[in-house]
Design an enzyme around this catalytic site. Structure first.
Site: not given
Lengths: 98, 461
Positions: B388-390
């Site tokens: 998600n964040d990456v």
């Protein structure tokens, strides 16, 4: 005595720095885990502290310290070993040249 | 009994050398495994020879404590799943810190003020901070505590005040002035309580996504505490000093390298309360568009190449075997499959490499961020499995809490399939507008099951 201590600390710090520099990213986790195991050497200090303890308070704290240190050693070893098993060069994958 | 204590120093020196060689071997993929085995053997011999220390008593207590601690540590580490490794490193590191604090406490209870006591005070403070901080990190990673940053008003001021009070009480422990209204034992307890409290307080505002860096930092702390404690004995324990300082230095460097991989500074991680606040003023347009497994199979079957982006979700679902199956199937249909590995995907750097290696995926299929980013625009299908964040394009937008973090530019691919359990946010707690893009489709469900369904559908084509 003081300067001996300084020599030792400086050289040890330099060694730690050199050993770790230029490590590929994939080995960051195993190395963190491995160095986590290495500071398990605290166990031998805890053993001496408990072994030389005289009062009950010292014995109780020393006893807990040995338990914690021993867990650091065995747990740190097993975790690192399990992570590094994945890197075993003997474990070749079919159809691929490493 | 024959006095064999002359063996102690030579064995300790040998131990140190083997530790260094072991660490060196652990820095190369091919020799890594032998490194830990060497280090383990050295640790065992060092422990045995310590029983020969002159004037040592309480042998039974020592042996019992080793069996209890060593046994529990061994069993827990054997049983835990590979996905839970990060928090296990945290907890064992905390125990090392606790042991270091304990040694300092025994020393300070036993002797009067000397130069070595001041080292015991510093070692005790750092060890106690590492202990309580690592436990909070463990609770957050284990999910027994909210992983989001915990913040409250004047947090930094309060944290700093607790640290200063801990240092002051440490100084008073050393000076033992007569005007102190409380007993020495009470003062010593206060010192350790304040140190433990500071460890908790400084870890609370740190979000789950930053935990690997923080664990690495506490690892360095424990090393330093162990090294300082080594000086607190009547005869300095140089094995502890050297091994501890090596870990302190190596751990510090490792922490800096990890932070650099995330393009963050250590101070930003420690004091930034990353992800605590929602960014304001940006609106996400569009909606999340679901897709089913059959459509994904068809898209993959006619793709020029597929890139798989694994994340923590893959680890949680234990989907790596299914991912391998899917990759093999696509390769057999002459569709190249590449894996894009973000350095901080998962909960630790290298976490994904370990899991994919476990599943038997070859290293030459794994590509890091800089290698793979130019390929996304020419790729038909990107499968984002529980990352998600990456892959959050917000990292390119000024004002976002993620701004500046190097990401995988998957949004540039022709089609992006995001495999996700639900509509929740990533570990950093930031909305991901990738999921709302026109070229993105969401495949909801447990990654292991959904990939299994895709594999079945592909086989029927």
């Amino acid at each position: 005595m003081f300067w001996t201590a300084v020599y030792i600390v400086v050289l040890a710090a330099f060694t730690g720095y050199v050993v770790i520099s230029r490590v590929p990213v994939i080995l960051h986790t195993p190395l963190m885990s491995g160095s986590n195991f290495i500071h398990g050497i605290v166990l031998i200090g805890a053993m001496v502290a408990l072994g030389l303890a005289t009062t009950t308070a010292e014995q109780i704290i020393g006893f807990i310290a040995v338990i914690l240190g021993a867990a650091n050693v065995t747990g740190g070893y097993v975790i690192t070993e399990r992570i590094l098993q994945m890197f075993d060069p003997g474990k070749k994958r079919p159809g691929k040249e490493d | 009994m024959v006095d064999l204590s002359f063996l102690i120093d030579p064995v300790y020196i040998a131990t140190i050398i083997i530790f260094i060689v072991g660490l060196q071997r652990m820095s190369h993929p091919l020799t890594a495994r032998s490194g830990i085995i060497w280090a383990g053997a050295a640790m065992l011999i060092a422990t045995l020879v310590t029983f020969l220390t002159p004037d040592l008593t309480n042998f039974a207590l020592i042996a019992i404590a080793i069996v209890i601690g060593g046994g529990l540590g061994y069993i827990a580490a054997k049983r835990v799943a590979m996905t839970d490794m990060p928090q296990m490193v945290a907890i064992y590191n905390g125990m090392g810190g606790g042991a270091a604090a304990g040694i300092a406490a025994v020393h300070l209870l036993g002797t009067t003020t000397t130069v070595t006591s001041s080292l015991a005070v510093i070692g005790g403070l750092i060890g106690a901070v590492s202990f309580s901080g690592s436990m909070i990190a463990f609770l957050k990673l284990q999910g027994w505590m909210r992983p989001r940053p915990i913040t409250f008003p004047a947090q930094q001021v309060i944290n700093m005040a607790v640290l200063i009070l801990a240092v002051i009480s440490g100084v008073l422990v050393l000076l033992q002035p007569s005007w102190i209204p409380i007993s020495y034992t009470a003062l010593l307890s206060l010192f350790f309580l304040l140190s433990l409290g500071f460890g908790v307080l400084m870890t609370l505002p740190i979000g789950g996504a930053d935990m690997p860096v923080v664990i690495s930092m506490f690892n360095a702390f424990t090393g330093l505490a162990v090294g300082l404690d080594g000086f607190s004995f009547a005869t300095p324990n140089y094995a502890m000093v050297v091994a501890g300082i090596i870990v302190g230095a190596a751990g510090t460097l490792l922490t800096i390298m990890m932070a650099r991989a995330m393009n963050r500074s250590i101070t930003n991680i420690l004091f930034g309360a990353f992800g605590a606040t929602e960014e304001t003023g940006t609106e996400i347009h569009g909606s999340m568009k679901p897709v089913d497994a059959d459509d994904v199979a068809i898209m993959l079957a006619y793709a020029n190449q597929a890139i798989i982006v694994p994340g923590y979700g893959m680890a949680v679902a234990q989907a790596q075997q299914k991912v391998k199956e899917l990759a093999d199937l696509l390769e057999s249909k002459n569709i190249p499959v590449k894996f894009a590995i973000h350095p901080v995907a998962g909960r630790m750097p290298g976490h994904m490499n370990v899991l994919l290696a476990e599943a038997g995926i070859s290293y030459d299929q794994l590509f890091d961020r800089d290698e793979i980013n130019p390929e996304f625009p020419d790729t038909d299908v990107v499968l984002v499995i529980g990352a998600n964040d990456v892959v959050n394009p917000a990292a390119h937008r000024q004002g976002s809490p993620l701004y500046g973090m190097p990401i995988l530019d998957v949004e540039k691919a022709k089609n992006v399939i995001v495999l996700k359990r639900g509509q929740g946010k990533g570990f950093a707690g930031i909305e991901n507008d990738l999921f709302y893009r026109d070229n993105t489709r969401m495949l909801y469900g447990d990654a292991k099951e959904t990939i299994g369904t895709v594999v079945q559908a592909l086989k029927k084509l």
